[in-house]
Design a protein around this motif. Structure first.
Motif, mmCIF file in Angstrom:
data_model
loop_
_atom_site.group_PDB
_atom_site.id
_atom_site.type_symbol
_atom_site.label_atom_id
_atom_site.label_comp_id
_atom_site.label_asym_id
_atom_site.label_seq_id
_atom_site.Cartn_x
_atom_site.Cartn_y
_atom_site.Cartn_z
ATOM 1 N N VAL A 141 0.873 -1.170 0.000
ATOM 2 C CA VAL A 141 0.000 0.000 0.000
ATOM 3 C C VAL A 141 0.914 1.224 0.000
ATOM 4 O O VAL A 141 2.114 1.114 0.245
ATOM 5 C CB VAL A 141 -0.935 0.039 1.225
ATOM 6 N N GLN A 142 0.333 2.389 -0.242
ATOM 7 C CA GLN A 142 1.121 3.604 -0.284
ATOM 8 C C GLN A 142 0.591 4.623 0.725
ATOM 9 O O GLN A 142 -0.615 4.784 0.890
ATOM 10 C CB GLN A 142 1.088 4.219 -1.688
ATOM 11 N N ARG A 143 1.516 5.287 1.360
ATOM 12 C CA ARG A 143 1.207 6.365 2.302
ATOM 13 C C ARG A 143 1.526 7.678 1.605
ATOM 14 O O ARG A 143 2.670 7.958 1.278
ATOM 15 C CB ARG A 143 2.047 6.183 3.562
ATOM 16 N N VAL A 144 0.503 8.477 1.381
ATOM 17 C CA VAL A 144 0.640 9.717 0.615
ATOM 18 C C VAL A 144 0.234 10.889 1.497
ATOM 19 O O VAL A 144 -0.794 10.832 2.189
ATOM 20 C CB VAL A 144 -0.252 9.675 -0.649
ATOM 21 N N ILE A 145 1.024 11.935 1.506
ATOM 22 C CA ILE A 145 0.683 13.122 2.286
ATOM 23 C C ILE A 145 -0.325 13.946 1.489
ATOM 24 O O ILE A 145 -0.022 14.458 0.408
ATOM 25 C CB ILE A 145 1.924 13.960 2.613
ATOM 26 N N GLY A 146 -1.530 14.060 2.028
ATOM 27 C CA GLY A 146 -2.601 14.790 1.367
ATOM 28 C C GLY A 146 -2.864 16.133 2.002
ATOM 29 O O GLY A 146 -2.058 16.636 2.798
ATOM 30 N N PHE A 179 5.427 2.323 4.437
ATOM 31 C CA PHE A 179 5.221 1.186 3.538
ATOM 32 C C PHE A 179 6.166 1.321 2.338
ATOM 33 O O PHE A 179 5.759 1.745 1.262
ATOM 34 C CB PHE A 179 3.770 1.149 3.043
ATOM 35 N N PRO A 180 7.423 0.950 2.485
ATOM 36 C CA PRO A 180 8.410 1.185 1.419
ATOM 37 C C PRO A 180 8.133 0.446 0.115
ATOM 38 O O PRO A 180 8.663 0.835 -0.923
ATOM 39 C CB PRO A 180 9.722 0.692 2.046
ATOM 40 N N LEU A 181 7.337 -0.615 0.145
ATOM 41 C CA LEU A 181 7.136 -1.419 -1.064
ATOM 42 C C LEU A 181 5.911 -0.998 -1.869
ATOM 43 O O LEU A 181 5.677 -1.541 -2.952
ATOM 44 C CB LEU A 181 6.999 -2.904 -0.693
ATOM 45 N N GLY A 182 5.145 -0.055 -1.376
ATOM 46 C CA GLY A 182 3.869 0.278 -1.993
ATOM 47 C C GLY A 182 3.949 0.733 -3.432
ATOM 48 O O GLY A 182 3.010 0.548 -4.197
ATOM 49 N N GLY A 183 5.076 1.312 -3.820
ATOM 50 C CA GLY A 183 5.221 1.801 -5.187
ATOM 51 C C GLY A 183 5.938 0.838 -6.112
ATOM 52 O O GLY A 183 6.233 1.192 -7.265
ATOM 53 N N MET A 184 6.226 -0.384 -5.632
ATOM 54 C CA MET A 184 7.008 -1.342 -6.422
ATOM 55 C C MET A 184 6.180 -2.538 -6.864
ATOM 56 O O MET A 184 5.284 -2.971 -6.157
ATOM 57 C CB MET A 184 8.174 -1.898 -5.591
ATOM 58 N N PRO A 185 6.508 -3.136 -8.008
ATOM 59 C CA PRO A 185 5.956 -4.455 -8.351
ATOM 60 C C PRO A 185 6.708 -5.533 -7.585
ATOM 61 O O PRO A 185 7.858 -5.336 -7.182
ATOM 62 C CB PRO A 185 6.200 -4.567 -9.857
ATOM 63 N N LYS A 186 6.073 -6.657 -7.380
ATOM 64 C CA LYS A 186 6.707 -7.732 -6.617
ATOM 65 C C LYS A 186 8.004 -8.204 -7.263
ATOM 66 O O LYS A 186 8.974 -8.539 -6.568
ATOM 67 C CB LYS A 186 5.728 -8.904 -6.482
ATOM 68 N N ALA A 187 8.047 -8.206 -8.597
ATOM 69 C CA ALA A 187 9.257 -8.667 -9.282
ATOM 70 C C ALA A 187 10.461 -7.825 -8.884
ATOM 71 O O ALA A 187 11.571 -8.345 -8.721
ATOM 72 C CB ALA A 187 9.052 -8.623 -10.790
ATOM 73 N N ARG A 188 10.250 -6.513 -8.731
ATOM 74 C CA ARG A 188 11.367 -5.628 -8.344
ATOM 75 C C ARG A 188 11.812 -5.916 -6.916
ATOM 76 O O ARG A 188 13.011 -5.851 -6.607
ATOM 77 C CB ARG A 188 10.940 -4.164 -8.485
ATOM 78 N N VAL A 189 10.877 -6.244 -6.044
ATOM 79 C CA VAL A 189 11.226 -6.568 -4.662
ATOM 80 C C VAL A 189 12.123 -7.801 -4.623
ATOM 81 O O VAL A 189 13.121 -7.836 -3.899
ATOM 82 C CB VAL A 189 9.950 -6.787 -3.829
ATOM 83 N N ARG A 190 11.786 -8.798 -5.415
ATOM 84 C CA ARG A 190 12.624 -10.007 -5.450
ATOM 85 C C ARG A 190 14.004 -9.695 -6.046
ATOM 86 O O ARG A 190 15.012 -10.255 -5.613
ATOM 87 C CB ARG A 190 11.924 -11.107 -6.242
ATOM 88 N N GLU A 191 14.036 -8.807 -7.042
ATOM 89 C CA GLU A 191 15.323 -8.407 -7.609
ATOM 90 C C GLU A 191 16.190 -7.741 -6.547
ATOM 91 O O GLU A 191 17.406 -8.017 -6.455
ATOM 92 C CB GLU A 191 15.109 -7.447 -8.776
ATOM 93 N N LEU A 192 15.607 -6.854 -5.750
ATOM 94 C CA LEU A 192 16.358 -6.196 -4.690
ATOM 95 C C LEU A 192 16.895 -7.209 -3.684
ATOM 96 O O LEU A 192 18.050 -7.121 -3.257
ATOM 97 C CB LEU A 192 15.478 -5.165 -3.975
ATOM 98 N N ALA A 193 16.055 -8.186 -3.326
ATOM 99 C CA ALA A 193 16.484 -9.205 -2.378
ATOM 100 C C ALA A 193 17.672 -9.985 -2.921
ATOM 101 O O ALA A 193 18.631 -10.292 -2.182
ATOM 102 C CB ALA A 193 15.321 -10.142 -2.063
ATOM 103 N N ALA A 194 17.635 -10.305 -4.212
ATOM 104 C CA ALA A 194 18.738 -11.047 -4.829
ATOM 105 C C ALA A 194 20.001 -10.186 -4.889
ATOM 106 O O ALA A 194 21.112 -10.681 -4.640
ATOM 107 C CB ALA A 194 18.334 -11.507 -6.225
ATOM 108 N N GLU A 195 19.843 -8.901 -5.227
ATOM 109 C CA GLU A 195 21.003 -8.007 -5.298
ATOM 110 C C GLU A 195 21.688 -7.872 -3.946
ATOM 111 O O GLU A 195 22.921 -7.784 -3.857
ATOM 112 C CB GLU A 195 20.555 -6.633 -5.795
ATOM 113 N N ILE A 196 20.877 -7.853 -2.888
ATOM 114 C CA ILE A 196 21.439 -7.719 -1.540
ATOM 115 C C ILE A 196 22.044 -9.032 -1.061
ATOM 116 O O ILE A 196 22.900 -9.056 -0.186
ATOM 117 C CB ILE A 196 20.329 -7.264 -0.560
ATOM 118 N N GLY A 197 21.602 -10.142 -1.664
ATOM 119 C CA GLY A 197 22.082 -11.456 -1.257
ATOM 120 C C GLY A 197 21.299 -12.062 -0.114
ATOM 121 O O GLY A 197 21.839 -12.845 0.677
ATOM 122 N N LEU A 198 20.013 -11.729 -0.035
ATOM 123 C CA LEU A 198 19.179 -12.280 1.025
ATOM 124 C C LEU A 198 18.756 -13.703 0.663
ATOM 125 O O LEU A 198 18.335 -13.967 -0.465
ATOM 126 C CB LEU A 198 17.940 -11.412 1.237
#
Length: 373
Positions: A141-146, A179-198
């Motif tokens: 989800v996304q947290r937006v300042i309104g 909610f840091p992931l709210g603006g990302m697709p799941k595929a990008r989250v997995r890419e980040l995890a792989a880049e970090i070596g998790l």
């Protein structure tokens, strides 16, 4: 690496962030994003039921394996990790409620109750006790300042959006959440995890309710409430007996399978569950059409709703449903067009475009033909 939703007013190296960690890839990436900001980052995992029962239960967010995975991620990132036992609170506010709702002929949403209780109440208290400036989660989800402060918006990836489950979030909680992931697709989250070596980069997503093994909801309810397995009649809308059932817990509104009734001119669906009479009431698909639903516990999130500035309102009555045009009148949600499969116990979540306005619990529905246009 992007810092996601972590936009803090003071220098990040003077801040502390608590991350709710389930042991999955989403919360693990959130922990990595938090650590990358330079803030002191602490991973917290809630143990929500007995470890012995959970060991080996793949895909359960609170299983012993998942706690070990969360700890391994924290070790990899060089951050602290704490496990807190909240099994008693979880049993009372989530598991017992789950069983009682099924017993009452309603279809519960335990993930919302978990967010309202252990996650967004107990974890909040823990995070504040640890001196954190915010609590970060892996929700999409996304947290937006309104115009009046923080607003809750749907996740950018429609396939992952979890806003339906967060309708009961309070304004104070939203002010503290990230909610840091709210603006990302799941595929990008997995890419980040792989880049970090998790090690959890390729870990499968959880598909089940964490405390229900093998999706056997009825089995769990019977264990907790033996009387839930009481047999009863399947009747049509006039009360005529068509068959027998082996317990209300095996049925929900809109269900067609499992009725085992033949010889009818058209397919039959579960129209409602009468817990007092132990009856499953069935009818044709047209009988499922409703034009209104009465809701309890209506929660308005943020600045409320102004039709002139916010535009049309829409509502979701199931997590996988698309929002449909609707309006609120008192404690009733009125659908612009008849809606199907509206089940007591589920939530009616209100939207204005991408923004979550709030929502409430569906307690009863009103048939389409009974509502004046």
């Amino acid at each position: 690496m992007p810092s996601g939703d972590f936009q803090l007013a003071e220098p990040l190296n003077a801040r502390r962030i608590v991350v709710a960690m389930s042991g999955g890839v989403d919360s693990s990436v959130v922990a990595a994003l938090a650590a990358q900001t330079g803030a002191e980052t602490i991973g917290v995992t809630l143990q929500l039921y007995d470890h012995g029962e959970a060991v080996g239960r793949a895909g359960s967010c609170c299983a012993g394996r998942d706690i070990r995975d969360a700890r391994a991620v924290c070790d990899k990132l060089g951050i602290a990790h704490y496990v807190f036992d909240h099994a008693s609170s979880f049993r009372e506010t989530v598991i017992d409620d789950f069983a009682d709702e099924y017993l009452a002929g309603r279809t519960p949403i335990p993930c919302v109750k978990c967010n309202m209780g252990p996650k967004f109440t107990d974890l909040f208290a823990l995070a504040r006790d640890l001196g954190a400036d915010c609590l970060a989660t892996g929700h999409y989800v996304q947290r937006v300042i309104g115009r009046a402060g923080p607003e809750l918006h749907r996740g950018a990836d429609p396939a992952r959006d979890q806003s339906y489950f967060l309708f009961a979030t309070t304004a104070a909680q939203l002010d503290y959440l990230r909610f840091p992931l709210g603006g990302m697709p799941k595929a990008r989250v997995r890419e980040l995890a792989a880049e970090i070596g998790l090690g959890v980069a390729a870990k499968p997503d959880s598909q089940d309710i964490c405390f229900v093994p093998d999706r056997d909801y009825a089995g769990l309810v019977k264990k907790l409430r033996p009387e839930a397995d009481t047999r009863g009649d399947i009747v049509d809308e006039t009360g005529r007996k068509l068959g027998e059932h082996r317990g209300l817990i095996h049925f929900t509104v809109g269900q067609r399978r499992g009725l085992e009734i033949g010889g009818t001119p058209e397919p039959l669906y579960v129209v409602r569950l009468d817990a007092a009479r132990r009856e499953v009431v069935v009818g044709p698909k047209s009988a499922l059409a409703v034009r209104a639903a009465r809701i309890d516990g209506l929660n308005w999130l943020g600045a409320g709703y102004d039709a002139a500035s916010d535009g049309p309102m829409s509502v979701k009555v199931r997590s996988l449903a698309k929002p449909v045009p609707a309006r609120i009148e008192g404690d009733r949600v009125l659908f612009e067009m008849p809606e199907y499969g509206v089940a007591p116990g589920q939530a009616a979540v209100l939207y204005s475009g991408e923004r979550v306005l709030g929502g409430g619990w569906i307690r009863e529905t009103e048939r389409a033909e009974l509502i004046a246009n």
